[in-house]
Design an enzyme around this catalytic site. Structure first.
Site, PDB file in Angstrom:
ATOM      1  N   GLU A   1      -9.723   9.840   4.126  1.00  0.00           N
ATOM      2  CA  GLU A   1      -9.795   8.403   3.863  1.00  0.00           C
ATOM      3  C   GLU A   1     -10.769   8.077   2.731  1.00  0.00           C
ATOM      4  OE1 GLU A   1      -9.384   5.684   7.550  1.00  0.00           O
ATOM      5  OE2 GLU A   1     -10.264   7.535   8.307  1.00  0.00           O
TER       6      GLU A   1
ATOM      7  N   GLU B   1     -13.891   5.836  -1.605  1.00  0.00           N
ATOM      8  CA  GLU B   1     -14.812   4.985  -0.840  1.00  0.00           C
ATOM      9  C   GLU B   1     -15.582   5.850   0.152  1.00  0.00           C
ATOM     10  OE1 GLU B   1     -12.928   1.056   0.270  1.00  0.00           O
ATOM     11  OE2 GLU B   1     -11.177   2.056  -0.588  1.00  0.00           O
TER      12      GLU B   1
ATOM     13  N   GLU C   1       0.847  -1.197   0.000  1.00  0.00           N
ATOM     14  CA  GLU C   1       0.000   0.000   0.000  1.00  0.00           C
ATOM     15  C   GLU C   1       0.875   1.237   0.000  1.00  0.00           C
ATOM     16  OE1 GLU C   1      -3.011   0.773   2.960  1.00  0.00           O
ATOM     17  OE2 GLU C   1      -3.444  -1.366   3.164  1.00  0.00           O
TER      18      GLU C   1
ATOM     19  N   LYS D   1     -15.823   5.444   4.279  1.00  0.00           N
ATOM     20  CA  LYS D   1     -14.672   5.557   5.178  1.00  0.00           C
ATOM     21  C   LYS D   1     -14.943   6.676   6.190  1.00  0.00           C
ATOM     22  CE  LYS D   1     -11.672   2.465   3.699  1.00  0.00           C
ATOM     23  NZ  LYS D   1     -10.359   2.817   3.149  1.00  0.00           N
TER      24      LYS D   1
END
Length: 355
Positions: A328, A320, A266, A323
């Site tokens: 985030e 997303e 990541e 989150k």
């Protein structure tokens, strides 16, 4: 006449070589396909998009979602990393459970779906949960044994780590070492496992979490000049990513495992954040991830590991919306409708420009 023919032939071969290098050179950048959202497209559309529109050939998911695994069936050239949830680690430390999990979660999709790695948990050491940490390596061993017993080859077992595994004295990069008490008790046997099974050590370096106002360009790969000189090795660093990866390498080498491959599981940068959050925005995310793609695919490696290629997974594929914070929610390279949030050179039309 013969010399002329040879010259033309040589020139033709040279031209073919120059042309073929960009397209035959492996694309080493993958994506993390997270699903903490309520507006994402179905997995079969995602798989088709990645296959037909992008150069992405590695995808990491955070579970063993059967719908996703089925969606990537037949997507030649794209391999998956499947993740075991942290909560399943204790049970999978027993071989019968590992074999059962493998039979239910992985084997039904082989070989149509290409699976490259099984990631056992995510940043387990950072949880400080003694039960999880104590069962981590046994679970990795059990899953490797289960793969062997099932006659499955080509799938390696690993686990991603945050940079919190390093001690606070891991600057400069040559001084990198694992946290005291964890080095010999946890990482020496784990690296021995990686060495025996030829599996990679996975890390999640995030310069985003390490920059200050004076090191923003260093974190974004935007520094042309040397920013850090390691006083021990005399090596020069122009970006924080290399320094972080080299600190991990130094810690591994300190235990005698410098030959174990490193995979960047990541890394990324948010394109939006909370009010007054510095260094966050579209231009910063585009700079970091765009420069990261070029850097990784250049094959230049790092100062301590020149010419060494690191398979690297950007976090993340989509924004997303479920989150917990604004930043985030905005790590995605794409919006849910497949519109790029910004350009980082991963579309098939970018091939000529990238290399």
């Amino acid at each position: 006449m013969m010399m002329g023919t040879k010259l033309v032939t040589l020139l033709f071969i040279l031209i073919l070589t120059l042309i073929s290098v960009p397209f035959s050179a492996a694309f080493h950048v993958g994506v993390n396909y997270g699903t903490v959202a309520n507006n994402l497209p179905p997995p079969h559309q995602v798989a088709n998009f990645l296959k037909t529109k992008t150069n992405i050939n590695h995808v990491k998911i955070f579970d063993a979602n059967p719908e996703i695994l089925a969606a990537f069936s037949g997507t030649t050239g794209i391999s998956l990393t499947v993740t075991v949830p942290n909560s399943d680690i204790p049970s999978l430390s027993k071989l019968p459970k590992a074999r059962s999990w493998l039979s239910n979660s992985i084997l039904p999709f082989l070989p149509e779906t290409s699976i490259r790695y099984i990631a056992v948990g995510n940043e387990v050491i950072a949880t400080s949960n003694k039960t999880l940490i104590g069962h981590l390596l046994p679970a990795m061993e059990s899953l490797a044994s289960a793969l062997h017993l099932a006659n499955v080859t080509g799938i390696s077992v690993s686990t991603p780590h945050s940079l919190g595994i390093l001690s606070g004295s891991s600057e400069p990069p040559s001084s990198g070492k694992f946290r005291e008490g964890y080095d010999k008790a946890i990482f020496a046997p784990m690296l021995n496992f990686h060495n025996r099974t030829k599996s990679p050590f996975m890390v999640n370096p995030y310069p985003y979490f390490g920059f200050g106002p004076e090191t923003l360009n260093y974190a974004l790969f935007n520094s042309i000049d040397v920013v850090v000189v390691d006083p021990v090795t005399k090596l020069n660093y122009t970006n924080m990513f290399d320094a972080q990866v080299d600190a991990v390498y130094s810690a591994m080498k300190r235990l005698g495992y410098g030959d174990v491959d490193i995979v960047v599981a990541e890394t990324g940068w948010p394109s939006a954040g909370e009010t007054n959050q510095t260094g966050v925005g579209l231009e910063y995310a585009a700079a970091y991830n765009g420069n990261l793609v070029k850097h990784v695919n250049s094959g230049k490696g790092t100062p301590l590991m020149p010419n060494r290629v690191f398979e690297t997974y950007i976090f993340s594929l989509f924004n997303e919306n479920l989150k917990p914070s604004v930043s985030e929610q905005n790590y995605g390279l794409f919006k849910p409708d497949f519109t790029p949030v910004y350009d980082v050179g991963i579309m098939k039309t970018d091939q000529v420009r990238l290399y």
